[in-house]
Design a protein around this motif. Structure first.
Motif, PDB file in Angstrom:
ATOM      1  N   THR A 154      64.963 -33.704 -31.475  1.00 31.03           N
ATOM      2  CA  THR A 154      66.133 -34.564 -31.590  1.00 31.03           C
ATOM      3  C   THR A 154      67.248 -34.078 -30.671  1.00 31.03           C
ATOM      4  N   ASP A 176      64.676 -23.714 -38.483  1.00 25.98           N
ATOM      5  CA  ASP A 176      64.511 -24.448 -37.229  1.00 25.98           C
ATOM      6  C   ASP A 176      65.494 -23.922 -36.184  1.00 25.98           C
ATOM      7  N   ALA A 199      66.052 -29.111 -31.881  1.00 27.50           N
ATOM      8  CA  ALA A 199      67.131 -30.070 -31.643  1.00 27.50           C
ATOM      9  C   ALA A 199      68.106 -29.470 -30.640  1.00 27.50           C
ATOM     10  N   ARG A 257      70.452 -39.379 -31.182  1.00 30.15           N
ATOM     11  CA  ARG A 257      71.491 -39.875 -32.080  1.00 30.15           C
ATOM     12  C   ARG A 257      72.851 -39.483 -31.527  1.00 30.15           C
ATOM     13  N   ASP A 313      69.132 -33.225 -37.971  1.00 28.78           N
ATOM     14  CA  ASP A 313      68.096 -33.351 -39.008  1.00 28.78           C
ATOM     15  C   ASP A 313      67.135 -32.152 -38.997  1.00 28.78           C
ATOM     16  N   LEU A 314      67.697 -30.969 -39.246  1.00 25.99           N
ATOM     17  CA  LEU A 314      66.922 -29.737 -39.172  1.00 25.99           C
ATOM     18  C   LEU A 314      66.737 -29.111 -40.546  1.00 25.99           C
ATOM     19  N   ASP A 315      65.693 -28.275 -40.665  1.00 22.75           N
ATOM     20  CA  ASP A 315      65.435 -27.501 -41.871  1.00 22.75           C
ATOM     21  C   ASP A 315      65.774 -26.037 -41.605  1.00 22.75           C
ATOM     22  N   GLU A 327      74.069 -32.945 -39.010  1.00 22.13           N
ATOM     23  CA  GLU A 327      73.366 -33.912 -39.856  1.00 22.13           C
ATOM     24  C   GLU A 327      72.435 -34.779 -39.013  1.00 22.13           C
ATOM     25  N   TYR A 328      72.929 -35.226 -37.869  1.00 20.33           N
ATOM     26  CA  TYR A 328      72.113 -36.065 -37.004  1.00 20.33           C
ATOM     27  C   TYR A 328      70.950 -35.290 -36.387  1.00 20.33           C
ATOM     28  N   HIS A 367      64.046 -38.160 -30.303  1.00 25.29           N
ATOM     29  CA  HIS A 367      64.998 -38.880 -31.154  1.00 25.29           C
ATOM     30  C   HIS A 367      66.385 -38.636 -30.576  1.00 25.29           C
ATOM     31  N   SER A 391      71.237 -34.600 -30.375  1.00 24.98           N
ATOM     32  CA  SER A 391      72.418 -35.091 -31.083  1.00 24.98           C
ATOM     33  C   SER A 391      73.598 -34.977 -30.133  1.00 24.98           C
ATOM     34  N   GLN A 424      78.668 -33.723 -38.530  1.00 22.75           N
ATOM     35  CA  GLN A 424      77.822 -34.885 -38.240  1.00 22.75           C
ATOM     36  C   GLN A 424      76.783 -34.565 -37.175  1.00 22.75           C
TER      37      GLN A 424
END
Length: 393
Positions: free
Chosen positions: A306, A180, A249, A333, A175-177, A172-173, A331, A308, A169
């Motif tokens: 982001t 990255d 992130a 999360r 949110d990387l490609d 997932e939070y 961001h 996380s 999770q």
């Protein structure tokens, strides 16, 4: 049966307690074959002690074999092998249907304003008897347990209870490609698993932890390493590794175990010495967390990136640098793992012949349940290279 029980601040004891019994038609009883010791369990030593009662059975990372099923259970039968998620969720309420199993409306604790109940985790989260025991009563037998095949060792599947979905999770939070960069703060069990999952997904990984043994575990998966002995050079290293921008992130896998704030640490010790009726509201409302890791994450993430947060924080009024967060368009999360949201996807990976995430060698110690009191102390003090413990009841 034998079970690990909380007996006071900093005191765990293995005691004989009543065997669990079926209470509702969809209950099952599981004979526990492996059960983990989690960093979150250490929070019961001090920060969450006011919400514990002597005799509470602890632990929340079990797997085992179904011993008994209630008359309403159709998905399992005695002899089935299961992993039990640490978050207790019904699987069918409004929250669960949206993948927010850690907010399950059937087990929310309205008295304390908290989310879904957890196994073995204080009055704040339902005071449900925990899993560091020989047997465990599990509700929602048709929806909560994760059925796994017989054959592979427990270590292949047991981390589905917490470590794997929590780390999954976190990614997932984030949110990387592929390609990255993710910075993982903390190389304990969750941070280490974040590194492994991130590398499996083709991400570039930087990991930071002050404990050499923990860093050594992660380096075999090829991350860049940042030294945390001094914050300013550490931030400089992150920027040098990311063309001056910062990480795409940052995963904070540290939480309230972070070091670096003597004032907050001292306050936590004072609160722990107070009577429960005084300390309980302070723990709920005061800023007793050590926020060094979270502040480092804010500094190290790139603009528009982001953060996380997967490490657990407890204080409700800790100061946050909202101006910096807003200015950097960060961001943010966070949240308790929604185990059943991710478990089927992770299980598909675990069922492959190759051990992609190294789960079978993930635990550093396998111990009998009777060794639990010593294991808690050694894990807290980071002795004997102890990173992840599995008890064999």
């Amino acid at each position: 049966m034998k079970a690990v029980t909380w007996q006071g601040k900093g005191t765990m004891s293995v005691e004989e307690v009543p065997d669990p019994r079926l209470s509702l038609p969809d209950d099952i009883v599981v004979k526990v074959t492996s059960t983990g010791l989690c960093g979150s369990d250490l929070h019961l030593y001090d920060p969450l002690a006011p919400f514990m009662e002597p005799g509470d059975v602890v632990g929340h990372e079990p797997m085992g074999v179904v011993e008994e099923v209630g008359p309403g259970v159709t998905a399992l039968r005695p002899g089935d092998r299961v992993v039990v998620p640490f978050t207790i969720s019904c699987g069918s309420c409004w929250m669960c249907s949206r993948g927010l199993h850690s907010q399950c409306e059937a087990t929310q604790n309205h008295e304390h304003g908290t989310g879904a109940s957890l196994f073995g985790y204080s009055r704040l989260y339902g005071q449900v008897p925990g899993a560091q025991a020989e047997y465990l009563r599990v509700p929602f037998g048709n929806a909560l347990p994760i059925k796994v095949p017989h054959g592979p060792p427990d270590d292949r599947f047991v981390f589905l209870s917490d470590v794997l979905p929590t780390a999954w999770q976190a990614l997932e939070y984030a949110d990387l490609d592929p390609g990255d960069t993710v910075l993982v703060l903390g190389a304990g069990p969750i941070g280490d698993m974040c590194v492994r999952i991130a590398r499996h997904r083709g991400l570039r990984v930087i990991v930071a932890d002050p404990v050499a043994e923990r860093i050594d575990r992660s380096t075999s998966y090829g991350p860049d390493v940042v030294s945390l002995t001094d914050e300013a050079p550490a931030l400089q290293q992150v920027r040098e590794l990311t063309r001056g921008r910062g990480a795409d992130a940052v995963i904070d896998a540290v939480g309230m175990e972070a070091h670096g704030s003597p004032v907050a640490e001292g306050m936590a010790k004072v609160v722990a010495l107070l009577p429960d009726r005084v300390s309980e509201p302070l723990v709920r409302s005061a800023g007793v967390d050590r926020l060094a890791a979270l502040h480092f994450a804010i500094d190290a993430v790139r603009r528009g990136g982001t953060i996380s947060v997967v490490g657990v924080y407890g204080g409700a009024m800790d100061p946050m640098p909202l101006m910096e967060l807003f200015d950097k368009q960060v961001h943010l999360r966070m949240g308790q793992a929604n185990v059943r949201r991710w478990s089927d996807e992770i299980l598909e990976l675990l069922l492959q012949d190759e051990d992609h995430l190294g789960v079978e060698g993930f635990a550093t110690h396998h111990l009998p349940l009777d060794d639990a009191p010593r294991a808690y102390r050694d894990f807290r003090d980071k002795r004997d290279g102890m990173v992840k413990v599995l008890f064999r009841p």
